[in-house]
Design a protein around this motif. Structure first.
Motif, PDB file in Angstrom:
ATOM      1  N   LYS A  26       0.749  -1.072  -0.024  1.00 20.05           N
ATOM      2  CA  LYS A  26      -0.092  -0.022  -0.136  1.00 20.05           C
ATOM      3  C   LYS A  26       0.845   1.324   0.104  1.00 20.05           C
ATOM      4  O   LYS A  26       2.101   1.229   0.494  1.00 20.05           O
ATOM      5  CB  LYS A  26      -0.844   0.105   1.351  1.00 20.05           C
ATOM      6  CG  LYS A  26      -1.813  -1.170   1.622  1.00 20.05           C
ATOM      7  CD  LYS A  26      -2.976  -1.122   0.625  1.00 20.05           C
ATOM      8  CE  LYS A  26      -3.977  -2.191   0.903  1.00 20.05           C
ATOM      9  NZ  LYS A  26      -3.811  -3.507   0.558  1.00 20.05           N
ATOM     10  N   SER A  29       0.233   6.846   2.532  1.00 24.69           N
ATOM     11  CA  SER A  29      -0.813   7.374   3.007  1.00 24.69           C
ATOM     12  C   SER A  29      -1.952   6.580   3.185  1.00 24.69           C
ATOM     13  O   SER A  29      -2.826   6.616   4.407  1.00 24.69           O
ATOM     14  CB  SER A  29      -1.387   8.691   1.932  1.00 24.69           C
ATOM     15  OG  SER A  29      -1.664   8.262   0.666  1.00 24.69           O
ATOM     16  N   THR A  30      -2.016   5.519   2.434  1.00 23.44           N
ATOM     17  CA  THR A  30      -3.148   4.389   2.296  1.00 23.44           C
ATOM     18  C   THR A  30      -2.788   3.605   3.642  1.00 23.44           C
ATOM     19  O   THR A  30      -3.639   3.264   4.464  1.00 23.44           O
ATOM     20  CB  THR A  30      -3.238   3.624   1.270  1.00 23.44           C
ATOM     21  OG1 THR A  30      -3.535   4.471   0.194  1.00 23.44           O
ATOM     22  CG2 THR A  30      -4.326   2.458   1.582  1.00 23.44           C
ATOM     23  N   TYR A  34      -5.265   3.127   6.910  1.00 17.55           N
ATOM     24  CA  TYR A  34      -5.564   1.554   7.268  1.00 17.55           C
ATOM     25  C   TYR A  34      -5.169   1.359   8.838  1.00 17.55           C
ATOM     26  O   TYR A  34      -6.018   0.769   9.445  1.00 17.55           O
ATOM     27  CB  TYR A  34      -5.244   0.480   6.319  1.00 17.55           C
ATOM     28  CG  TYR A  34      -6.016   0.352   5.213  1.00 17.55           C
ATOM     29  CD1 TYR A  34      -7.322   0.639   4.994  1.00 17.55           C
ATOM     30  CD2 TYR A  34      -5.422   0.054   3.991  1.00 17.55           C
ATOM     31  CE1 TYR A  34      -8.031   0.553   3.885  1.00 17.55           C
ATOM     32  CE2 TYR A  34      -6.283  -0.111   2.723  1.00 17.55           C
ATOM     33  CZ  TYR A  34      -7.519  -0.042   2.689  1.00 17.55           C
ATOM     34  OH  TYR A  34      -8.398  -0.246   1.761  1.00 17.55           O
ATOM     35  N   ARG A  88     -15.257   5.236   6.282  1.00 20.58           N
ATOM     36  CA  ARG A  88     -13.839   4.977   5.992  1.00 20.58           C
ATOM     37  C   ARG A  88     -13.264   3.751   6.916  1.00 20.58           C
ATOM     38  O   ARG A  88     -12.817   2.677   6.415  1.00 20.58           O
ATOM     39  CB  ARG A  88     -12.768   5.951   6.082  1.00 20.58           C
ATOM     40  CG  ARG A  88     -11.521   5.937   5.616  1.00 20.58           C
ATOM     41  CD  ARG A  88     -10.607   6.747   5.925  1.00 20.58           C
ATOM     42  NE  ARG A  88      -9.986   6.787   7.377  1.00 20.58           N
ATOM     43  CZ  ARG A  88      -9.960   7.678   8.268  1.00 20.58           C
ATOM     44  NH1 ARG A  88     -10.455   8.745   7.894  1.00 20.58           N
ATOM     45  NH2 ARG A  88      -9.709   7.431   9.509  1.00 20.58           N
ATOM     46  N   SER A  92     -12.612  -0.082   5.759  1.00 21.50           N
ATOM     47  CA  SER A  92     -11.036  -0.894   6.093  1.00 21.50           C
ATOM     48  C   SER A  92     -11.454  -2.317   6.605  1.00 21.50           C
ATOM     49  O   SER A  92     -10.802  -3.108   6.380  1.00 21.50           O
ATOM     50  CB  SER A  92     -10.478  -0.003   7.087  1.00 21.50           C
ATOM     51  OG  SER A  92      -9.974   1.293   6.532  1.00 21.50           O
TER      52      SER A  92
END
Length: 169
Positions: A26, A29-30, A34, A88, A92
């Motif tokens: 990933k 930032s991702t 997460y 969000r 996840s």
């Protein structure tokens, strides 16, 4: 690349394997997003690690896992979190369970729906007629260098749809 035989993975290591696989590859930032979302779930569950909270979720039967996710959602709503944050975090969890499903660790998927998100401000802009009025007013400035600069800024904002912060940077 190392091939992992899931049938030889102990129950203790399933959470660890799932989290490691979920987070690998990933973007930075991702990964941060997460990580933060999963830590919130970990705190809600009262687990000592991300691995333990992942294991708690994937070792639960389908209905109990959905109930756990629903209780997590309700807890976030009670704390007054915004729907975008709640959605969000739920996304996840759904992605984590989707990976577990893909890997054959669980035969089910989370079915908890997102909260509806309301637009909180108008971002449509001034419209073409008002934009043209701003251009006309701009050229009436005494300082022509400032007028040229302001014209360029207005065109960037309008024509390219840039945000103010992007133009400033």
């Amino acid at each position: 690349m190392q091939i992992i035989n899931l049938t030889k993975i102990t129950d203790q290591n399933k959470g660890r394997l799932l989290i490691k696989t979920f987070l690998q590859g990933k973007s930075e930032s991702t990964l941060r997003a997460y990580q933060s979302d999963l830590e919130s779930f970990q705190d809600f569950c009262g687990c000592r690690s991300l691995y333990d909270s992942a294991r708690l979720l994937i070792e639960s039967p389908h209905g109990q896992a959905n109930l756990l996710a629903l209780n997590f959602k309700t807890d976030m709503q009670t704390k007054g979190l915004k729907p975008t944050t709640i959605n969000r975090r739920l996304s996840s969890l759904r992605s984590l369970v989707q990976l577990a499903n893909t890997l054959g660790i669980v035969p089910w998927k989370l079915e908890i729906k997102n909260d509806p998100v309301e637009a909180y401000r108008d971002v449509s802009g001034p419209g073409l007629s008002n934009f043209m009025k701003m251009i006309a007013v701009n050229w009436k400035q005494q300082n022509q260098q400032k007028a040229i600069r302001d014209y360029a800024i207005l065109r960037l904002l309008h024509d390219l749809g840039l945000r103010r912060s992007s133009v400033v940077n």
